[in-house]
Design an enzyme around this catalytic site. Structure first.
Site, PDB file in Angstrom:
ATOM      1  N   GLY A  32       6.064   1.780  -1.237  1.00 40.90           N
ATOM      2  CA  GLY A  32       5.661   0.866   0.000  1.00 40.90           C
ATOM      3  C   GLY A  32       5.983   1.739   1.222  1.00 40.90           C
ATOM      4  O   GLY A  32       6.089   3.217   1.159  1.00 40.90           O
ATOM      5  N   LEU A  33       5.520   1.391   2.447  1.00 39.36           N
ATOM      6  CA  LEU A  33       5.502   2.032   3.494  1.00 39.36           C
ATOM      7  C   LEU A  33       6.795   2.678   3.943  1.00 39.36           C
ATOM      8  O   LEU A  33       7.837   2.027   3.602  1.00 39.36           O
ATOM      9  CB  LEU A  33       5.008   1.442   4.595  1.00 39.36           C
ATOM     10  CG  LEU A  33       3.452   0.942   4.752  1.00 39.36           C
ATOM     11  CD1 LEU A  33       3.171  -0.081   5.503  1.00 39.36           C
ATOM     12  CD2 LEU A  33       2.524   2.192   4.815  1.00 39.36           C
ATOM     13  N   LYS A  38      12.609   0.167   0.993  1.00 37.00           N
ATOM     14  CA  LYS A  38      12.794   0.912  -0.520  1.00 37.00           C
ATOM     15  C   LYS A  38      14.128   1.363  -0.620  1.00 37.00           C
ATOM     16  O   LYS A  38      14.711   1.116  -1.668  1.00 37.00           O
ATOM     17  CB  LYS A  38      11.573   1.926  -0.599  1.00 37.00           C
ATOM     18  CG  LYS A  38      10.258   1.635  -0.414  1.00 37.00           C
ATOM     19  CD  LYS A  38       9.251   2.824  -0.601  1.00 37.00           C
ATOM     20  CE  LYS A  38       9.411   3.899   0.178  1.00 37.00           C
ATOM     21  NZ  LYS A  38       9.120   3.538   1.606  1.00 37.00           N
ATOM     22  N   SER A 106       4.612   7.196  -2.267  1.00 34.66           N
ATOM     23  CA  SER A 106       3.684   7.191  -3.263  1.00 34.66           C
ATOM     24  C   SER A 106       2.216   6.389  -3.086  1.00 34.66           C
ATOM     25  O   SER A 106       2.094   5.351  -3.410  1.00 34.66           O
ATOM     26  CB  SER A 106       4.236   7.029  -4.760  1.00 34.66           C
ATOM     27  OG  SER A 106       4.937   5.723  -4.684  1.00 34.66           O
TER      28      SER A 106
END
Length: 202
Positions: A32-33, A38, A106
């Site tokens: 995720g951004l 996260k 990622s």
């Protein structure tokens, strides 16, 4: 050396490790951004799993970039190598029976596919923290989006570099809609059955 028998030459297997820990190894891969949540979710998940007697290890940018990957920058080649090394380290943990939590941007399917192939797809759970860019930028916890908008950070994912949404994540969590507790509960529902060993093995 004549008294060394061949059976003692063999390394203990993954099953031996999992039997000792009474859990299955698994990789939970958060993507995720920046600012999507996260690391926050990963930390909360680790605590909840620990409370249930399950051994976990978080891999994130802070402990990887400052150590094993401290010689890597943010070029395309270095980003690939960063994820490759993380996946290889993660595989070692998973093969030891440890529930491993990776929290990395990622940013494309190719990188995530590479990680899944290294670790093994049966041991890989992809979690997309799908918090919208607007919300991530509003939070801007580290001030990175502001710097990226000013051109001070090049190739910043979501601003000057693309983010490719996962095609088929095992779970999507939008932290602009879900509370931390709700996100963790959804994860536990997904993970606990995967890491629980059948008691008949004992």
């Amino acid at each position: 050396m004549e008294h060394i028998y061949p059976i003692f030459d063999k390394m203990l297997s993954r099953a031996d490790k999992e039997s000792l820990l009474k859990q299955r190894g698994l990789m939970i891969w958060f993507t995720g951004l920046s600012g999507s949540g996260k690391s926050t979710i990963a930390i909360a998940l680790e605590r909840e799993l620990q409370n249930r007697g399950l051994l976990c290890r978080i891999l994130d940018g802070d402990n990887i970039r400052s150590g094993i990957n401290n010689n890597l920058g943010f070029s395309e080649e270095d980003r690939v190598e960063n994820i490759r090394r993380i996946a290889e380290v993660g595989k070692l943990f998973v093969d030891t029976g440890i529930i491993t939590i990776a929290a990395f941007i990622s940013p494309n399917n190719r990188l995530r596919e590479m990680a899944a192939n290294i670790i093994g797809k049966n041991d890989f759970v992809e979690v997309y923290v799908s918090t919208p860019l607007e919300e991530c930028e509003r939070r801007d916890v580290k001030g990175l989006y502001a710097k990226a908008r000013r051109g001070e950070i090049k190739n910043f994912t979501g601003i000057s570099a693309p983010f490719e949404e996962p095609a088929h994540p095992d779970l999507s969590l939008d932290t602009s809609k879900l509370s931390l507790e709700e996100s963790v509960m959804e994860l536990l529902d997904l993970i606990i059955p995967r890491v629980t060993l059948s008691m008949e093995k004992y």
